[in-house]
Design a protein around this motif. Structure first.
Motif, PDB file in Angstrom:
ATOM      1  N   VAL A   1      47.713  33.443  38.055  1.00  0.00           N
ATOM      2  CA  VAL A   1      48.507  32.801  37.006  1.00  0.00           C
ATOM      3  C   VAL A   1      48.478  31.282  37.162  1.00  0.00           C
ATOM      4  CG1 VAL A   1      50.858  32.502  36.121  1.00  0.00           C
ATOM      5  CG2 VAL A   1      49.977  34.806  36.619  1.00  0.00           C
ATOM      6  N   SER A   2      48.589  30.805  38.386  1.00  0.00           N
ATOM      7  CA  SER A   2      48.531  29.366  38.640  1.00  0.00           C
ATOM      8  C   SER A   2      47.165  28.806  38.270  1.00  0.00           C
ATOM      9  CB  SER A   2      48.843  29.086  40.114  1.00  0.00           C
ATOM     10  OG  SER A   2      48.688  27.716  40.417  1.00  0.00           O
ATOM     11  N   PHE A   3      46.110  29.537  38.597  1.00  0.00           N
ATOM     12  CA  PHE A   3      44.756  29.076  38.292  1.00  0.00           C
ATOM     13  C   PHE A   3      44.524  29.014  36.788  1.00  0.00           C
ATOM     14  CE2 PHE A   3      40.039  29.668  38.235  1.00  0.00           C
ATOM     15  CZ  PHE A   3      39.725  28.483  38.883  1.00  0.00           C
ATOM     16  N   LEU A   4      45.053  29.971  36.060  1.00  0.00           N
ATOM     17  CA  LEU A   4      44.937  29.951  34.604  1.00  0.00           C
ATOM     18  C   LEU A   4      45.568  28.691  34.020  1.00  0.00           C
ATOM     19  CD1 LEU A   4      45.800  33.669  33.720  1.00  0.00           C
ATOM     20  CD2 LEU A   4      43.587  32.552  33.401  1.00  0.00           C
ATOM     21  N   ALA A   5      46.692  28.270  34.606  1.00  0.00           N
ATOM     22  CA  ALA A   5      47.377  27.071  34.105  1.00  0.00           C
ATOM     23  C   ALA A   5      46.573  25.810  34.388  1.00  0.00           C
ATOM     24  CB  ALA A   5      48.763  26.968  34.740  1.00  0.00           C
ATOM     25  N   ARG A   6      45.778  25.820  35.451  1.00  0.00           N
ATOM     26  CA  ARG A   6      45.019  24.628  35.852  1.00  0.00           C
ATOM     27  C   ARG A   6      43.668  24.521  35.149  1.00  0.00           C
ATOM     28  NH1 ARG A   6      47.306  22.514  40.624  1.00  0.00           N
ATOM     29  NH2 ARG A   6      48.690  23.990  41.701  1.00  0.00           N
ATOM     30  N   VAL A   7      43.064  25.659  34.823  1.00  0.00           N
ATOM     31  CA  VAL A   7      41.697  25.657  34.279  1.00  0.00           C
ATOM     32  C   VAL A   7      41.710  26.299  32.892  1.00  0.00           C
ATOM     33  CG1 VAL A   7      39.312  26.334  34.691  1.00  0.00           C
ATOM     34  CG2 VAL A   7      40.819  25.866  36.631  1.00  0.00           C
ATOM     35  N   PRO A   8      41.482  25.527  31.847  1.00  0.00           N
ATOM     36  CA  PRO A   8      41.642  26.049  30.480  1.00  0.00           C
ATOM     37  C   PRO A   8      40.574  27.033  30.033  1.00  0.00           C
ATOM     38  CG  PRO A   8      40.865  23.771  30.441  1.00  0.00           C
ATOM     39  CD  PRO A   8      41.205  24.077  31.859  1.00  0.00           C
ATOM     40  N   ASP A   9      39.355  26.972  30.599  1.00  0.00           N
ATOM     41  CA  ASP A   9      38.285  27.827  30.092  1.00  0.00           C
ATOM     42  C   ASP A   9      37.992  29.008  31.004  1.00  0.00           C
ATOM     43  OD1 ASP A   9      37.181  26.299  32.119  1.00  0.00           O
ATOM     44  OD2 ASP A   9      35.182  26.262  31.200  1.00  0.00           O
ATOM     45  N   VAL A  10      39.012  29.512  31.681  1.00  0.00           N
ATOM     46  CA  VAL A  10      38.848  30.668  32.546  1.00  0.00           C
ATOM     47  C   VAL A  10      39.776  31.783  32.085  1.00  0.00           C
ATOM     48  CG1 VAL A  10      40.629  30.077  34.252  1.00  0.00           C
ATOM     49  CG2 VAL A  10      38.638  31.389  34.972  1.00  0.00           C
ATOM     50  N   SER A  11      39.323  33.020  32.262  1.00  0.00           N
ATOM     51  CA  SER A  11      40.165  34.186  32.038  1.00  0.00           C
ATOM     52  C   SER A  11      39.999  35.111  33.240  1.00  0.00           C
ATOM     53  CB  SER A  11      39.783  34.919  30.746  1.00  0.00           C
ATOM     54  OG  SER A  11      38.438  35.348  30.797  1.00  0.00           O
ATOM     55  N   VAL A  12      40.933  36.047  33.392  1.00  0.00           N
ATOM     56  CA  VAL A  12      40.898  36.893  34.577  1.00  0.00           C
ATOM     57  C   VAL A  12      40.984  38.362  34.198  1.00  0.00           C
ATOM     58  CG1 VAL A  12      41.823  35.151  36.144  1.00  0.00           C
ATOM     59  CG2 VAL A  12      43.403  36.666  34.920  1.00  0.00           C
ATOM     60  N   LEU A  13      40.298  39.166  35.000  1.00  0.00           N
ATOM     61  CA  LEU A  13      40.361  40.613  34.904  1.00  0.00           C
ATOM     62  C   LEU A  13      41.048  41.092  36.179  1.00  0.00           C
ATOM     63  CD1 LEU A  13      39.507  43.269  33.499  1.00  0.00           C
ATOM     64  CD2 LEU A  13      37.356  43.128  34.753  1.00  0.00           C
ATOM     65  N   LEU A  14      42.279  41.522  36.066  1.00  0.00           N
ATOM     66  CA  LEU A  14      43.067  41.923  37.229  1.00  0.00           C
ATOM     67  C   LEU A  14      42.876  43.419  37.466  1.00  0.00           C
ATOM     68  CD1 LEU A  14      46.364  39.963  36.470  1.00  0.00           C
ATOM     69  CD2 LEU A  14      44.345  39.208  37.743  1.00  0.00           C
ATOM     70  N   VAL A  15      42.308  43.767  38.628  1.00  0.00           N
ATOM     71  CA  VAL A  15      41.940  45.151  38.904  1.00  0.00           C
ATOM     72  C   VAL A  15      42.839  45.715  40.001  1.00  0.00           C
ATOM     73  CG1 VAL A  15      40.053  46.724  39.448  1.00  0.00           C
ATOM     74  CG2 VAL A  15      39.557  44.528  38.336  1.00  0.00           C
TER      75      VAL A  15
END
Length: 345
Positions: free
Chosen positions: A24-38
């Motif tokens: 969640v913190s990384f998403l706030a810092r980097v605008p062009d990234v998305s995550v797949l939480l497994v």
């Protein structure tokens, strides 16, 4: 196009309390990234609910019913836990659902599953573990292999050098990084036969080869990349970690000896904090499993959210800067040149 990172949310010593807040913190810092939480879906969603605000459009949860424990034998994890969060995160990379995978889980299992699922790049015989270590020049020296390959032939050292060079270029933007071969002396006559033959291959290649380096050169920053076999690399890494812990404990003990030394500690606190920040191992978290047909980053098992976010950053930079393509393009050209310049026996 943005980068999507598959995260093994259940791996490591801490699992969800680390992986989800870091994501969640990384998403706030980097605008062009998305995550797949497994991982276990209900537990991941509960962790997301505690992690604060985030852009739900950039987060996908993929259910997994099994978890690879830190003490699972690699063969057992590979054969018996096919629905583990670790395996599904790696399979997402193979399927193109993500451009990189990050896990803090069992290193042996991660290597075995990644190698089985993703396979090796053409021209690479074995994957290697590469990680940055801080140096006196204010940057980091990338060292590989750090434990994946105990016995290596000359060709493997050349492959490690190619992969390490591509990694430094991708992550640090440094073209033609300087490569050193770890040895017991700088002289060409030093070392065993495999290391001597590897030096010949490296000299004949188009890599920016410095020559032999010694252990102290890693921290002096003599070269950008240092290559060695996994036995030597792992011993060097663990020795360094032990020394760092010992020195930290010595400093703490000395500043705690008396009222006077405690007062001195208060005065020295700004300096000590800057020192701690410079050598903070968390800032160098994230070892790359290079040589695979996909990006896999191994976070330290005991990493906290701060450290895990650095592993996510390494995954993002590797994918964003085309690490796999760089290695794939470099291997045949450099290998051919290295062998073509050597005399035939």
């Amino acid at each position: 196009m943005g980068v999507r990172i598959a995260i093994d949310c259940m791996g490591g010593d801490h699992g969800l309390p680390v992986t989800v807040p870091a994501a969640v913190s990384f998403l706030a810092r980097v605008p062009d990234v998305s995550v797949l939480l497994v991982g276990r879906e209900a537990e991941i969603r509960a962790a997301l609910g505690k992690a604060g605000a985030y852009d739900a459009s950039r987060v996908e949860v993929r259910p997994a019913t099994e978890v690879v424990s830190m003490d699972d034998p690699p063969a057992f994890a590979l054969r018996s836990k096919r629905d583990s969060s670790m395996r599904l995160a790696i399979e997402a990379v193979k399927a193109g659902d993500a451009q990189a995978c990050v896990s803090a889980g069992n290193t042996g299992a991660l290597m075995a599953i990644a190698r089985f699922v993703l396979r090796m790049l053409d021209g690479i015989d074995r994957p290697a573990i590469a990680a940055p270590l801080p140096n006196l020049r204010g940057g980091a020296t990338t060292v590989l292999d750090l434990g994946a390959n105990v016995d290596c032939g000359p060709e493997h050292y050349l492959q490690f050098a190619i992969m390490g060079s591509a990694l430094v270029t991708a992550l640090e933007g440094r073209e033609r990084p300087l490569v050193g071969l770890l040895n017991i002396g700088e002289e060409a006559i030093k070392g065993n036969d495999a290391v001597k033959q590897a030096a010949d291959l490296l000299r004949a290649s188009s890599l920016n080869f410095h020559g032999n380096v010694e252990g102290n050169d890693i921290y002096e920053g003599t070269t950008d990349v240092v290559v060695c076999d996994g036995f030597v690399g792992n011993v060097a890494l663990k020795t360094s970690e032990g020394l760092a812990r010992m020195l930290g404990e010595f400093i703490r003990e000395e500043f705690s000896r008396s009222l006077l030394t405690r007062l001195a500690a208060v005065v020295a606190m700004p300096v000590l904090k800057r020192l701690k920040d410079r050598v903070d191992h968390r800032r160098y978290n994230g070892a790359s499993l290079v040589g695979l047909r996909g990006i896999v980053i191994k976070s330290h098992g005991s990493a906290d959210a701060f450290a895990f976010e650095f592993a996510l950053r390494r995954a993002y930079d590797a994918a964003h800067n085309g690490l796999i393509e760089r290695i794939a393009q470099a291997v045949p050209l450099i290998t051919a040149k290295a062998h073509g310049a050597l005399p035939t026996s």
